[in-house]
Motif scaffolding. Structure first.
Motif, PDB file in Angstrom:
ATOM      1  N   MET A  35      -5.048  -3.282  -3.408  1.00 29.45           N
ATOM      2  CA  MET A  35      -5.320  -2.677  -2.122  1.00 29.45           C
ATOM      3  C   MET A  35      -4.163  -1.729  -1.806  1.00 29.45           C
ATOM      4  N   THR A  36      -4.475  -0.502  -1.516  1.00 31.71           N
ATOM      5  CA  THR A  36      -3.426   0.464  -1.216  1.00 31.71           C
ATOM      6  C   THR A  36      -2.937   0.271   0.208  1.00 31.71           C
ATOM      7  N   MET A  37      -1.800   0.868   0.500  1.00 30.68           N
ATOM      8  CA  MET A  37      -1.236   0.754   1.847  1.00 30.68           C
ATOM      9  C   MET A  37      -2.180   1.373   2.875  1.00 30.68           C
ATOM     10  N   LEU A  38      -2.843   2.474   2.512  1.00 32.10           N
ATOM     11  CA  LEU A  38      -3.779   3.115   3.437  1.00 32.10           C
ATOM     12  C   LEU A  38      -4.947   2.187   3.758  1.00 32.10           C
ATOM     13  N   SER A  39      -5.509   1.531   2.754  1.00 27.58           N
ATOM     14  CA  SER A  39      -6.627   0.629   3.020  1.00 27.58           C
ATOM     15  C   SER A  39      -6.169  -0.596   3.803  1.00 27.58           C
ATOM     16  N   HIS A  40      -4.932  -1.024   3.584  1.00 26.93           N
ATOM     17  CA  HIS A  40      -4.391  -2.151   4.361  1.00 26.93           C
ATOM     18  C   HIS A  40      -4.246  -1.746   5.829  1.00 26.93           C
ATOM     19  N   ARG A  41      -3.750  -0.544   6.082  1.00 28.17           N
ATOM     20  CA  ARG A  41      -3.623  -0.066   7.462  1.00 28.17           C
ATOM     21  C   ARG A  41      -4.987   0.060   8.129  1.00 28.17           C
ATOM     22  N   PHE A  42      -5.961   0.549   7.383  1.00 32.78           N
ATOM     23  CA  PHE A  42      -7.316   0.672   7.919  1.00 32.78           C
ATOM     24  C   PHE A  42      -7.879  -0.707   8.268  1.00 32.78           C
ATOM     25  N   GLU A  65      -0.405  -5.506  -4.285  1.00 31.54           N
ATOM     26  CA  GLU A  65       0.249  -5.170  -3.017  1.00 31.54           C
ATOM     27  C   GLU A  65      -0.123  -6.182  -1.927  1.00 31.54           C
ATOM     28  N   LEU A  66      -1.404  -6.521  -1.852  1.00 32.75           N
ATOM     29  CA  LEU A  66      -1.853  -7.499  -0.869  1.00 32.75           C
ATOM     30  C   LEU A  66      -1.261  -8.872  -1.173  1.00 32.75           C
ATOM     31  N   GLU A  67      -1.215  -9.231  -2.445  1.00 34.06           N
ATOM     32  CA  GLU A  67      -0.639 -10.518  -2.830  1.00 34.06           C
ATOM     33  C   GLU A  67       0.837 -10.583  -2.426  1.00 34.06           C
ATOM     34  N   SER A  68       1.550  -9.488  -2.592  1.00 37.07           N
ATOM     35  CA  SER A  68       2.950  -9.436  -2.193  1.00 37.07           C
ATOM     36  C   SER A  68       3.101  -9.638  -0.685  1.00 37.07           C
ATOM     37  N   LEU A  69       2.239  -9.010   0.097  1.00 37.33           N
ATOM     38  CA  LEU A  69       2.269  -9.184   1.552  1.00 37.33           C
ATOM     39  C   LEU A  69       1.981 -10.633   1.938  1.00 37.33           C
ATOM     40  N   LEU A  70       1.016 -11.238   1.266  1.00 36.04           N
ATOM     41  CA  LEU A  70       0.672 -12.626   1.557  1.00 36.04           C
ATOM     42  C   LEU A  70       1.802 -13.573   1.157  1.00 36.04           C
ATOM     43  N   ARG A  71       2.482 -13.285   0.049  1.00 34.39           N
ATOM     44  CA  ARG A  71       3.620 -14.107  -0.359  1.00 34.39           C
ATOM     45  C   ARG A  71       4.709 -14.076   0.716  1.00 34.39           C
ATOM     46  N   ALA A  72       4.952 -12.902   1.292  1.00 34.21           N
ATOM     47  CA  ALA A  72       5.950 -12.788   2.357  1.00 34.21           C
ATOM     48  C   ALA A  72       5.528 -13.613   3.574  1.00 34.21           C
TER      49      ALA A  72
END
Length: 71
Positions: free
Chosen positions: A1-8, A46-53
Motif C-alpha cells: 500500500m503506497t503512502m498516497l493510498s494510506h492517506r486516502f 509499508e502497511l505492515e510497518s505501520l501496524l508493527r509501530a
C-alpha cells in the motif's frame, strides 16, 4: 500500500462514524496482530510497518523497581 493510498484510506475513515472502543487492550492488540498478518500475506510492506509501530505502541511497558528500564 503506497503512502498516497494510506492517506486516502485515512481520509475516508475520518468521514465515517467512530467505531466503538475495543473492550480491552488485549482485544486491541489481537486486532492489530490480525491486521499485520493480513498485510504480510498481501505483501503490503509499508502497511505492515505501520501496524508493527502501532503494535509496539500498544504493548504494556513493565519497569523493574529501582532501575527505570523497560523490559
Amino acid at each position: 500500500m503506497t503512502m498516497l493510498s494510506h492517506r486516502f484510506s485515512r481520509a475516508l475513515a475520518q468521514g465515517r462514524a467512530r467505531p466503538a472502543e475495543p473492550p480491552s487492550r488485549a482485544s486491541l492488540l489481537a486486532t492489530l496482530l490480525q491486521k499485520r498478518a493480513t498485510a504480510h500475506q498481501m505483501g503490503a510492506e509499508e502497511l505492515e510497518s505501520l501496524l508493527r509501530a502501532q503494535i509496539r505502541w500498544s504493548l504494556p511497558i513493565v519497569r523493574e523497581p529501582g532501575n527505570g528500564s523497560a523490559e
